[in-house]
Enzyme design. Structure first.
Site, PDB file in Angstrom:
ATOM      1  N   ASP A   1      -3.095   1.710   6.875  1.00 37.41           N
ATOM      2  CA  ASP A   1      -2.309   1.366   5.760  1.00 37.41           C
ATOM      3  C   ASP A   1      -2.071  -0.064   5.651  1.00 37.41           C
ATOM      4  O   ASP A   1      -1.935  -1.017   4.529  1.00 37.41           O
ATOM      5  CB  ASP A   1      -1.017   1.918   5.611  1.00 37.41           C
TER       6      ASP A   1
ATOM      7  N   ASP B   1       0.834  -1.122   0.127  1.00 37.51           N
ATOM      8  CA  ASP B   1      -0.010   0.018  -0.071  1.00 37.51           C
ATOM      9  C   ASP B   1       1.085   1.185  -0.061  1.00 37.51           C
ATOM     10  O   ASP B   1       1.733   1.483   0.966  1.00 37.51           O
ATOM     11  CB  ASP B   1      -1.074  -0.063   1.175  1.00 37.51           C
TER      12      ASP B   1
ATOM     13  N   GLU C   1      -1.370  -1.495  -5.632  1.00 36.89           N
ATOM     14  CA  GLU C   1      -2.637  -1.016  -6.220  1.00 36.89           C
ATOM     15  C   GLU C   1      -2.307   0.017  -7.164  1.00 36.89           C
ATOM     16  O   GLU C   1      -1.137   0.688  -7.199  1.00 36.89           O
ATOM     17  CB  GLU C   1      -3.188  -0.344  -4.938  1.00 36.89           C
TER      18      GLU C   1
END
Length: 415
Positions: free
Chosen positions: A356, A191, A275
Site C-alpha cells: 500500500d 492509496d 486513484e
C-alpha cells in the site's frame, strides 16, 4: 461556490402531519406530470411542456373536488416538484446526447410513499430564519432546529427531508466564497484499501473503522426480530424503525469519520492525488460488503469539494495506472500480484516494499506528472485541480466542520 449545511429538526405532532401532507402532494404532482409525459411519448405526441403541466396538474387540479387538498400546502412545494422533474428529464436527455459526463442517467421514475426518503424543496419565498432560532416553513409553522454551527451566509434554498427512521433534517444551500487555507509545503498520494482504509505516501496509515462489521451482531438480532413480525401489524412497523435507526447510526459514524479524515488531509497538504477506483465493479465481487462499509466514493467526493473550498489541488489518477506493480524506488514494473501479497521485493533493485505504501508513492509521482504536464483537467482528474476559486455544486451531505479557532461569524441571529 455552493455548500450544503444539514441540521436536525424536531417538528411537533401538528407539524409532522403538515409535512407528511406536503410530502404527499409533491409526490402526487411528480407522478401525475411524469405519467402525462410518458403517455404522450407512448402515443407519439410532442413533449408536454412544464407550462402546460403546471396549468393542468397544479392550477386546475386545485379547483377540482378530488384534488382540492393540493391547496392545503404551499404552492412553492408543488412548483419545485415540477422543476425537479424537469431537471431529471434534462439529466436524462443530456446523458443520452453525451453532454452529461460520468455514469448514464436513467429516465425519471415514479415515487412511492413507501420510499425510504421523503423530501420537499423550497425557495426563499416559502421559508425564513427567525430571530428566536426557529425556521418558518410556509403552511407548516416554526420548526425547532438543532443548530450545530452558524450558516456562513443567507441560504438560497431549503430541503426538508424525512429519512427511513423518522428523523427530520433541514438542508440549506448557501453561496459562499472559498476559504483559502495558508499554503502548505507537502503533497500526498493516497492509496485506498480494505486492510487499511487509506495509506498516505509519507507512510501514514488510517485504519479501517469497519462500522458495519462492528454493528452486524446487533443488526442480526434486530433483523431476526423484524422477520418474525407479521406484515401489516404495528409491531412490524416498530421493528422496521429499529433496524433503520441502527443503519442510520452506522451511516452517521462513517460520514463523521470521512469528514474528520478528509479535513486533516486537506489541511496538511497542498495537493492531494487519489486513484480512481472502479467501486461499482468491486461491489459485484465477494468483497462487496467490505467495499460498501469503507465508503470510498463518498470519501473521495468529500476530499474533492474540500480541496476546491480551501484552494488545494485535487487530482484523480486513472484506475488502470499500475500503482501496485511498479517499484517506487527504481521504476521497474514487477507485474501484477494477488491481494494476499502485502509485501514484495523488487526484482531489479531488491527494495522491499509495503504494497500500500508503494502504491501511494507511485500515485504521488503520477499525480505530480499529470499536474506538471498541464493535463490536470482531463477526464482522469478533478475539474478543480490547479484552481483555487472554482464553482462547486452543493454537496448532498453536510459540509465540513469549520476550522478550530476560526468559527464562522455569519449565520442565525440569537445563536
Amino acid at each position: 461556490m455552493q455548500l450544503r449545511y444539514n441540521y436536525r429538526a424536531y417538528p411537533n405532532a401538528a407539524q409532522r402531519r403538515a409535512l407528511a401532507q406536503a410530502f404527499g402532494c409533491a409526490r402526487v404532482v411528480w407522478n401525475d406530470c411524469l405519467r402525462d409525459r410518458r403517455q404522450a411519448h407512448a402515443a407519439g405526441l410532442p413533449y408536454v411542456t412544464s407550462t402546460e403541466l403546471s396549468r393542468l396538474r397544479i392550477t386546475q387540479a386545485k379547483r377540482t373536488e378530488e384534488s382540492a387538498w393540493l391547496a392545503d400546502v404551499s404552492a412553492v412545494v408543488l412548483q419545485q416538484s415540477l422543476r425537479d422533474l424537469d431537471a431529471a428529464y434534462k439529466n436524462f436527455f443530456d446523458s443520452l446526447s453525451g453532454k452529461r459526463k460520468g455514469r448514464k442517467a436513467g429516465p425519471p421514475r415514479y415515487k412511492s410513499k413507501k420510499d425510504t426518503r421523503q423530501s420537499i424543496r423550497l425557495n426563499t419565498n416559502a421559508f425564513s430564519l427567525t430571530a428566536n432560532g426557529t425556521v418558518y416553513v410556509a403552511k407548516v409553522g416554526h420548526l425547532r432546529v438543532e443548530w450545530s454551527r452558524r450558516l456562513p451566509a443567507a441560504p438560497t434554498s431549503l430541503t426538508v427531508t424525512k429519512d427511513s427512521c423518522g428523523r427530520y433534517f433541514l438542508s440549506f444551500v448557501v453561496d459562499t466564497k472559498p476559504d483559502i487555507l495558508p499554503e502548505a509545503e507537502s503533497e500526498t498520494g493516497i492509496d485506498l484499501g480494505l486492510s487499511a482504509f487509506a495509506v498516505l505516501s509519507d507512510g501514514t496509515k488510517i485504519s479501517t473503522p469497519r462500522f458495519l462489521r462492528r454493528a452486524e451482531k446487533k443488526l442480526k438480532r434486530l433483523q431476526r426480530d423484524l422477520s418474525r413480525k407479521q406484515k401489516g401489524w404495528k409491531n412490524r412497523a416498530k421493528a422496521r424503525i429499529k433496524v433503520a435507526r441502527q443503519h442510520a447510526r452506522v451511516t452517521d459514524r462513517r460520514r463523521d469519520f470521512h469528514h474528520q479524515a478528509s479535513t486533516q488531509i486537506i489541511r496538511d497538504n497542498q495537493a492531494v492525488y487519489v486513484e480512481n477506483l472502479a467501486v461499482s465493479g468491486l461491489c459485484r465481487t465477494r468483497l462487496a460488503k467490505s467495499v460498501h462499509d469503507a465508503g470510498w466514493s463518498a470519501f473521495v467526493r468529500t476530499l474533492q469539494y474540500k480541496a476546491a473550498k480551501h484552494g488545494r489541488t485535487f487530482t484523480s489518477i486513472d484506475r488502470f495506472f499500475p500503482s501496485s506493480q511498479v517499484c517506487s524506488a527504481c521504476g521497474f514494473r514487477d507485474g501484477p500480484k494477488p491481494l494476499h501479497v502485502r509485501e514484495w521485493a523488487c526484482g531489479a533493485c531488491g527494495t522491499v516494499h509495503d504494497r500500500d505504501h508503494n502504491a501511494a508513492r507511485n500515485i504521488l509521482v503520477e499525480g505530480r506528472r499529470i499536474v506538471a504536464a498541464g493535463r490536470a483537467e482531463t477526464q482522469n482528474a478533478s475539474w478543480s485541480a490547479g484552481k483555487t476559486r472554482t464553482k462547486v455544486p452543493a454537496q448532498r451531505g453536510e459540509a465540513g466542520s469549520p476550522r478550530k479557532g476560526q468559527p464562522t461569524q455569519a449565520g442565525m441571529p440569537g445563536l
